[in-house]
Motif scaffolding. Structure first.
Motif, mmCIF file in Angstrom:
data_model
loop_
_atom_site.group_PDB
_atom_site.id
_atom_site.type_symbol
_atom_site.label_atom_id
_atom_site.label_comp_id
_atom_site.label_asym_id
_atom_site.label_seq_id
_atom_site.Cartn_x
_atom_site.Cartn_y
_atom_site.Cartn_z
ATOM 1 N N ILE A 159 4.445 -1.722 -9.091
ATOM 2 C CA ILE A 159 3.486 -1.686 -7.986
ATOM 3 C C ILE A 159 3.329 -0.257 -7.490
ATOM 4 O O ILE A 159 4.306 0.468 -7.298
ATOM 5 C CB ILE A 159 3.959 -2.591 -6.832
ATOM 6 C CG1 ILE A 159 3.932 -4.061 -7.267
ATOM 7 C CG2 ILE A 159 3.100 -2.390 -5.594
ATOM 8 C CD1 ILE A 159 4.562 -5.011 -6.266
ATOM 9 N N VAL A 160 2.082 0.146 -7.280
ATOM 10 C CA VAL A 160 1.781 1.458 -6.710
ATOM 11 C C VAL A 160 1.234 1.300 -5.293
ATOM 12 O O VAL A 160 1.745 1.912 -4.350
ATOM 13 C CB VAL A 160 0.785 2.232 -7.595
ATOM 14 C CG1 VAL A 160 0.455 3.592 -6.960
ATOM 15 C CG2 VAL A 160 1.337 2.411 -9.000
ATOM 16 N N THR A 161 0.190 0.501 -5.129
ATOM 17 C CA THR A 161 -0.328 0.220 -3.793
ATOM 18 C C THR A 161 -0.485 -1.287 -3.627
ATOM 19 O O THR A 161 -0.600 -2.028 -4.602
ATOM 20 C CB THR A 161 -1.689 0.895 -3.531
ATOM 21 O OG1 THR A 161 -2.677 0.341 -4.416
ATOM 22 C CG2 THR A 161 -1.612 2.396 -3.719
ATOM 23 N N ALA A 162 -0.511 -1.720 -2.375
ATOM 24 C CA ALA A 162 -0.682 -3.139 -2.072
ATOM 25 C C ALA A 162 -1.402 -3.268 -0.742
ATOM 26 O O ALA A 162 -1.321 -2.380 0.120
ATOM 27 C CB ALA A 162 0.661 -3.848 -2.005
ATOM 28 N N ARG A 194 -2.338 -4.893 6.438
ATOM 29 C CA ARG A 194 -1.108 -4.200 6.095
ATOM 30 C C ARG A 194 -1.318 -3.559 4.729
ATOM 31 O O ARG A 194 -1.803 -4.217 3.799
ATOM 32 C CB ARG A 194 0.075 -5.178 6.005
ATOM 33 C CG ARG A 194 0.497 -5.826 7.313
ATOM 34 C CD ARG A 194 1.320 -4.879 8.171
ATOM 35 N NE ARG A 194 2.511 -4.398 7.506
ATOM 36 C CZ ARG A 194 3.698 -5.019 7.538
ATOM 37 N NH1 ARG A 194 3.828 -6.177 8.156
ATOM 38 N NH2 ARG A 194 4.752 -4.479 6.948
ATOM 39 N N GLU A 195 -0.946 -2.291 4.599
ATOM 40 C CA GLU A 195 -1.110 -1.601 3.324
ATOM 41 C C GLU A 195 0.155 -0.815 3.008
ATOM 42 O O GLU A 195 0.846 -0.336 3.912
ATOM 43 C CB GLU A 195 -2.332 -0.683 3.352
ATOM 44 C CG GLU A 195 -3.652 -1.440 3.490
ATOM 45 C CD GLU A 195 -4.860 -0.529 3.470
ATOM 46 O OE1 GLU A 195 -5.615 -0.597 2.494
ATOM 47 O OE2 GLU A 195 -5.041 0.233 4.435
ATOM 48 N N TRP A 196 0.420 -0.662 1.716
ATOM 49 C CA TRP A 196 1.623 0.029 1.271
ATOM 50 C C TRP A 196 1.278 0.991 0.128
ATOM 51 O O TRP A 196 0.426 0.709 -0.708
ATOM 52 C CB TRP A 196 2.648 -0.969 0.735
ATOM 53 C CG TRP A 196 3.214 -1.916 1.731
ATOM 54 C CD1 TRP A 196 4.384 -1.781 2.442
ATOM 55 C CD2 TRP A 196 2.683 -3.198 2.101
ATOM 56 N NE1 TRP A 196 4.588 -2.890 3.237
ATOM 57 C CE2 TRP A 196 3.562 -3.770 3.056
ATOM 58 C CE3 TRP A 196 1.542 -3.915 1.737
ATOM 59 C CZ2 TRP A 196 3.344 -5.020 3.634
ATOM 60 C CZ3 TRP A 196 1.313 -5.146 2.311
ATOM 61 C CH2 TRP A 196 2.207 -5.695 3.252
ATOM 62 N N LEU A 197 2.011 2.107 0.100
ATOM 63 C CA LEU A 197 2.011 3.027 -1.034
ATOM 64 C C LEU A 197 3.463 3.177 -1.463
ATOM 65 O O LEU A 197 4.315 3.588 -0.664
ATOM 66 C CB LEU A 197 1.424 4.382 -0.656
ATOM 67 C CG LEU A 197 1.563 5.510 -1.697
ATOM 68 C CD1 LEU A 197 0.878 5.148 -3.000
ATOM 69 C CD2 LEU A 197 1.013 6.820 -1.146
ATOM 70 N N ALA A 198 3.751 2.814 -2.704
ATOM 71 C CA ALA A 198 5.126 2.851 -3.213
ATOM 72 C C ALA A 198 5.304 4.001 -4.187
ATOM 73 O O ALA A 198 4.368 4.414 -4.880
ATOM 74 C CB ALA A 198 5.461 1.534 -3.917
ATOM 75 N N ASP A 199 6.528 4.505 -4.236
ATOM 76 C CA ASP A 199 6.933 5.388 -5.325
ATOM 77 C C ASP A 199 7.553 4.490 -6.380
ATOM 78 O O ASP A 199 8.667 4.000 -6.196
ATOM 79 C CB ASP A 199 7.958 6.407 -4.831
ATOM 80 C CG ASP A 199 8.479 7.296 -5.957
ATOM 81 O OD1 ASP A 199 8.004 7.162 -7.108
ATOM 82 O OD2 ASP A 199 9.391 8.103 -5.697
ATOM 83 N N ARG A 237 1.527 12.202 -6.222
ATOM 84 C CA ARG A 237 1.234 11.682 -4.889
ATOM 85 C C ARG A 237 2.183 10.546 -4.520
ATOM 86 O O ARG A 237 2.678 10.474 -3.393
ATOM 87 C CB ARG A 237 -0.215 11.191 -4.811
ATOM 88 C CG ARG A 237 -0.565 10.658 -3.428
ATOM 89 C CD ARG A 237 -1.928 10.034 -3.358
ATOM 90 N NE ARG A 237 -2.078 9.278 -2.129
ATOM 91 C CZ ARG A 237 -3.020 8.376 -1.907
ATOM 92 N NH1 ARG A 237 -3.922 8.121 -2.852
ATOM 93 N NH2 ARG A 237 -3.067 7.719 -0.763
ATOM 94 N N ALA A 238 2.430 9.656 -5.465
ATOM 95 C CA ALA A 238 3.327 8.543 -5.184
ATOM 96 C C ALA A 238 4.724 9.033 -4.844
ATOM 97 O O ALA A 238 5.381 8.504 -3.937
ATOM 98 C CB ALA A 238 3.363 7.591 -6.374
ATOM 99 N N ALA A 239 5.197 10.056 -5.557
ATOM 100 C CA ALA A 239 6.531 10.595 -5.290
ATOM 101 C C ALA A 239 6.593 11.291 -3.933
ATOM 102 O O ALA A 239 7.607 11.209 -3.231
ATOM 103 C CB ALA A 239 6.924 11.564 -6.404
ATOM 104 N N ALA A 240 5.499 11.950 -3.564
ATOM 105 C CA ALA A 240 5.490 12.710 -2.307
ATOM 106 C C ALA A 240 5.249 11.826 -1.090
ATOM 107 O O ALA A 240 5.823 12.057 -0.020
ATOM 108 C CB ALA A 240 4.422 13.801 -2.384
ATOM 109 N N GLU A 241 4.383 10.814 -1.239
ATOM 110 C CA GLU A 241 3.956 10.034 -0.078
ATOM 111 C C GLU A 241 4.435 8.587 -0.094
ATOM 112 O O GLU A 241 4.416 7.918 0.943
ATOM 113 C CB GLU A 241 2.418 10.037 -0.005
ATOM 114 C CG GLU A 241 1.803 11.426 0.095
ATOM 115 C CD GLU A 241 0.284 11.370 0.082
ATOM 116 O OE1 GLU A 241 -0.289 10.291 0.376
ATOM 117 O OE2 GLU A 241 -0.331 12.403 -0.241
ATOM 118 N N GLY A 242 4.845 8.102 -1.252
ATOM 119 C CA GLY A 242 5.195 6.694 -1.364
ATOM 120 C C GLY A 242 6.577 6.379 -0.816
ATOM 121 O O GLY A 242 7.476 7.222 -0.814
#
Length: 232
Positions: free
Chosen positions: A25-28, A42-47, A66-71
C-alpha cells in the motif's frame, strides 16, 4: 429508503503493483458519503519499505523518494485502515470499493505481513457488508461491450471522475457509481445490504468461471481465475 440514500463508506488503495498478495500500500482513502456528497475523509500516505516501480508512480504520482520522506510506517497505516473499516462494519455501514476483491485482499495481505489481526478476526466473523459496483454492474449489464474500468463505468453512469488514480477521487467515484447503479436497477437499490453482499459472491464466482472457460478456449488450458469475493 434504499441503502444508496444512507451513509456509505468509499474505500480505495493505490499500491506498488497489481498483485494484491505481493504489492504494498502506498496511499489509501476512506470517505464518508451521504447521497453522493462527501461528509468525512481519512487519507494515508505510507512508506511501503520497498521501491515503488516507475510505472506505478506514473499512475498515482507517489515516488519512492516521496514515500520515504513523507510517508508513515506502513504497519501503522495498515492497522489504522483496518480499524477504521471494521468500525463502520460493526455498526452495519457498508464499505464501497470498485473491484473490492483487489483492495480488500491487498489489505488482508498487508495485515498478515505485519502480524496484525485479520479483518475477520476483528469482526468475529464474515467481512462486510461490501458493495462493489464493478461486480454489481457486470452482473446487471452483463452483455455491455467495452471496458469495465472505473473511468469507463463512470462514463456509462454519468459520474464525474476528477483525478483518477488518486485514492480519494476513486473512492468517491466508486460510491457515486454504486448509487447510480442502484437508481437505474430497482433490484439493486431495493435489495437488503447483506442479501446484495451475498449476491455479489455468486455473481463474482459466475464471472470467474465464465472468464476461465474463455481463457481456456483461447489456448490457456491451465488458466485459473480466482473466484472468491470479497477476499481472494
Amino acid at each position: 429508503m434504499g441503502w444508496h440514500q444512507e451513509l456509505l463508506i468509499g474505500f480505495d488503495l493505490e499500491t506498488t503493483g497489481t498483485d494484491p498478495s505481493a504489492s504494498r500500500i502506498v496511499t489509501a482513502a476512506v470517505l464518508e458519503v451521504k447521497e453522493g456528497v462527501p461528509i468525512g475523509r481519512r487519507e494515508w500516505l505510507a512508506d511501503p519499505g520497498v521501491p515503488i516501480p516507475d510505472e506505478a508512480a506514473a499512475i498515482h504520482g507517489v515516488t519512492t523518494e516521496r514515500a520515504a520522506a513523507e510517508g508513515r510506517p506502513a504497519a501503522e497505516v495498515v492497522e489504522e485502515i483496518a480499524r477504521v473499516l471494521v468500525g463502520y462494519w460493526q455498526t452495519g455501514v457498508p464499505v464501497v470499493a470498485y473491484n473490492a476483491a483487489f483492495d480488500l485482499t491487498m489489505l488482508a495481505a498487508e495485515l498478515r505481513r505485519y502480524g496484525l489481526a485479520s479483518l475477520s478476526e476483528r469482526l468475529g466473523g464474515e467481512v462486510g457488508p461490501v458493495l462493489d459496483p464493478y461486480t454489481i454492474d457486470r452482473a446487471v449489464d452483463r452483455y455491455r461491450k467495452g471496458k469495465r474500468t472505473l473511468e469507463a463505468t463512470c462514463a456509462v453512469y454519468g459520474v464525474a471522475l476528477d483525478g483518477a488514480h488518486e485514492a480519494g477521487a476513486d473512492a468517491l467515484a466508486a460510491v457515486r457509481v454504486a448509487c447510480a447503479v442502484a437508481e437505474r436497477y430497482e433490484q439493486v437499490g431495493g435489495a437488503d445490504l447483506w442479501e446484495l453482499h451475498r449476491s455479489q459472491i455468486g455473481w463474482y464466482a459466475d464471472w470467474a468461471a465464465g472468464y476461465q472457460q474463455w481463457l481456456r478456449k483461447k489456448g490457456t488450458p491451465d488458466a485459473i481465475v480466482e473466484a472468491r469475493w470479497p477476499l481472494r
